[in-house]
Design an enzyme around this catalytic site. Structure first.
Site, PDB file in Angstrom:
ATOM      1  N   GLU A 191       0.799  -1.225   0.000  1.00  0.00           N
ATOM      2  CA  GLU A 191       0.000   0.000   0.000  1.00  0.00           C
ATOM      3  C   GLU A 191       0.834   1.279   0.000  1.00  0.00           C
ATOM      4  O   GLU A 191       1.246   1.766   1.048  1.00  0.00           O
ATOM      5  CB  GLU A 191      -0.937   0.025   1.228  1.00  0.00           C
ATOM      6  CG  GLU A 191      -1.790   1.293   1.263  1.00  0.00           C
ATOM      7  CD  GLU A 191      -2.769   1.365   2.435  1.00  0.00           C
ATOM      8  OE1 GLU A 191      -2.786   0.456   3.277  1.00  0.00           O
ATOM      9  OE2 GLU A 191      -3.520   2.346   2.480  1.00  0.00           O
ATOM     10  N   LYS A 233      -2.505  -1.903  -3.212  1.00  0.00           N
ATOM     11  CA  LYS A 233      -3.545  -1.051  -2.611  1.00  0.00           C
ATOM     12  C   LYS A 233      -3.057   0.382  -2.714  1.00  0.00           C
ATOM     13  O   LYS A 233      -2.284   0.846  -1.876  1.00  0.00           O
ATOM     14  CB  LYS A 233      -3.785  -1.449  -1.156  1.00  0.00           C
ATOM     15  CG  LYS A 233      -4.711  -0.495  -0.391  1.00  0.00           C
ATOM     16  CD  LYS A 233      -5.138  -1.073   0.949  1.00  0.00           C
ATOM     17  CE  LYS A 233      -5.972  -0.095   1.737  1.00  0.00           C
ATOM     18  NZ  LYS A 233      -6.609  -0.696   2.912  1.00  0.00           N
TER      19      LYS A 233
HETATM   20  P1  13P Z   1      -9.335   4.249   4.269  1.00  0.00           P
HETATM   21  O1  13P Z   1     -10.225   3.537   3.278  1.00  0.00           O
HETATM   22  O2  13P Z   1     -10.087   4.836   5.433  1.00  0.00           O
HETATM   23  O3  13P Z   1      -8.389   5.203   3.617  1.00  0.00           O
HETATM   24  O4  13P Z   1      -8.451   3.132   4.971  1.00  0.00           O
HETATM   25  C1  13P Z   1      -7.907   2.133   4.221  1.00  0.00           C
HETATM   26  C2  13P Z   1      -6.646   1.733   4.839  1.00  0.00           C
HETATM   27  O5  13P Z   1      -6.491   0.595   5.221  1.00  0.00           O
HETATM   28  C3  13P Z   1      -5.570   2.721   4.947  1.00  0.00           C
HETATM   29  O6  13P Z   1      -4.386   2.080   5.282  1.00  0.00           O
END
Ligand code: 13P
Length: 352
Positions: A191, A233
């Site tokens: 991510e 992600k």
């Molecule tokens: P949000 O969808 O609230 O941005 O959170 C997703 C997430 O796991 C951020 O690390």
């Protein structure tokens, strides 16, 4: 290096995580983040109120129809539902894969003494903590039933930001994490989040996202990570929250896919968006617009935290008698996002 059989197993889990009509619930807020969220809503934040809050989601009837996996926090993966079953068993019995956040939050990036700001990073930029001892923690989580993990890196847009040094450091750390996960038989959610704080426009987001994803895939390859055994992600290409020129779902879909076609490898199984500060309905409409442009080489799904939880949290308000109504609100959001993974959502469905 992992064997061909290990790689095949990782790929199968990655495919399950982004199966058609399904996406991921990010319920991995750290205790500090929970405290802030609960305080805003006037809900006391204790180990048991956090447990009760998570139970609401995990025991929502039919969760497995829309949700493929849940990202848990270290405290949560060790907790039980009120009927005595562990949360891991509750999820497994609902056909939902348990996952675990393994990063330990972010810290300011150090400025090497000799470097210029542009070359060496900035105290206004962040790197992620948690690589020390990671292989041992992954082993323990795998034993507890975790099938996938998450590591979040944040990239900040600002004057002269992001720096190449910050992008590179985050890419290297994500790659090291991903390799450790695959060696432990766990699918890494990788991510890199370009933050939507501030007032930058959609093209600044596109440029920062392009630099970030390009560096990321270079580092993943260098580290020998199997690309078909990860889930990406990342953020949508989207204007910042305070940008005077906001964008339509169509514009966001076009900009996001325009970039993805340039930088995402074909072997990638899927990308699960974060919501990053979008409202619940925006996050759904934007994902739907992206999937309406299919067929695409990769599954485009969701891994939302706030955009799956905000209404449910408000409705729950810390009170046991509100659990059924909060579950209904959550399942509605999950269903809307499920439809969005198929490009079959429309705003009128919100009323159903
Ligand atoms: P949000 O969808 O609230 O941005 O959170 C997703 C997430 O796991 C951020 O690390």
């Amino acid at each position: 290096m992992i064997t061909a059989e290990q790689r095949e197993n990782l790929k199968k889990v990655a495919q399950q995580m982004v199966a058609p009509g399904k996406g991921i619930l990010a319920a991995d807020e750290s205790t500090g983040t929970c405290e802030k969220k609960f305080a805003k809503a006037g809900i006391p934040c204790t180990e048991d109120s956090r447990r009760a809050y998570r139970e609401l989601f995990f025991t929502a009837s039919g969760i497995g129809e829309y949700i493929s996996g849940v990202i848990l926090y270290d405290e949560t993966i060790r907790q039980n539902a009120s009927d005595g079953r562990s949360f891991v068993s509750v999820l497994q019995q609902a056909g939902v894969l348990p996952g675990i956040k393994v990063d330990q939050g972010v810290k300011e990036m150090d400025l090497p003494a000799s470097s210029t700001r542009q070359a060496g990073g900035s105290p206004n930029e962040k790197v992620t903590k948690g690589l020390n001892g990671l292989p041992d923690r992954l082993k323990e989580y795998a034993k507890m039933g975790a099938k996938f993990a998450k590591w979040r890196a944040v990239i900040t847009i600002g004057e002269g930001l992001p720096t190449d040094a910050n992008i590179r450091q985050n890419a290297k750390d994500l790659a090291a994490y991903a390799r450790d996960c695959q060696e432990a038989g766990i699918v890494p959610i990788v991510e890199p989040e370009v933050l939507m704080d501030g007032s930058h426009d959609i093209s600044a987001c596109r440029d920062a996202s392009k630099r970030t994803l390009t560096a990321l895939f270079e580092e993943l390859e260098k580290a020998g990570v199997a690309i078909d055994g990860i889930i990406l992600k990342t953020n949508m290409v989207i204007p910042a929250k305070d940008c005077p020129k906001q964008a339509t779902p169509e514009e966001i879909a076009e900009a996001t896919l325009g970039l993805f076609k340039k930088v995402l490898p074909k072997e990638l199984v899927g990308q699960a968006f974060l919501s990053g500060g979008q409202s619940e309905e925006e996050a759904t409409a934007n994902l739907d617009a992206i999937n309406k442009k299919g067929p695409l080489p990769w599954k485009m799904s969701f891994s939302y935290g706030r955009a799956l939880q905000n209404t449910a949290l408000k409705v729950w308000n810390g009170k046991a008698e509100n659990v059924p109504a909060a579950q209904k609100a959550f399942l509605h959001r999950a269903k809307m996002n499920s439809l969005a993974t198929l490009g079959k959502y429309s705003k009128e469905m919100e009323a159903t």
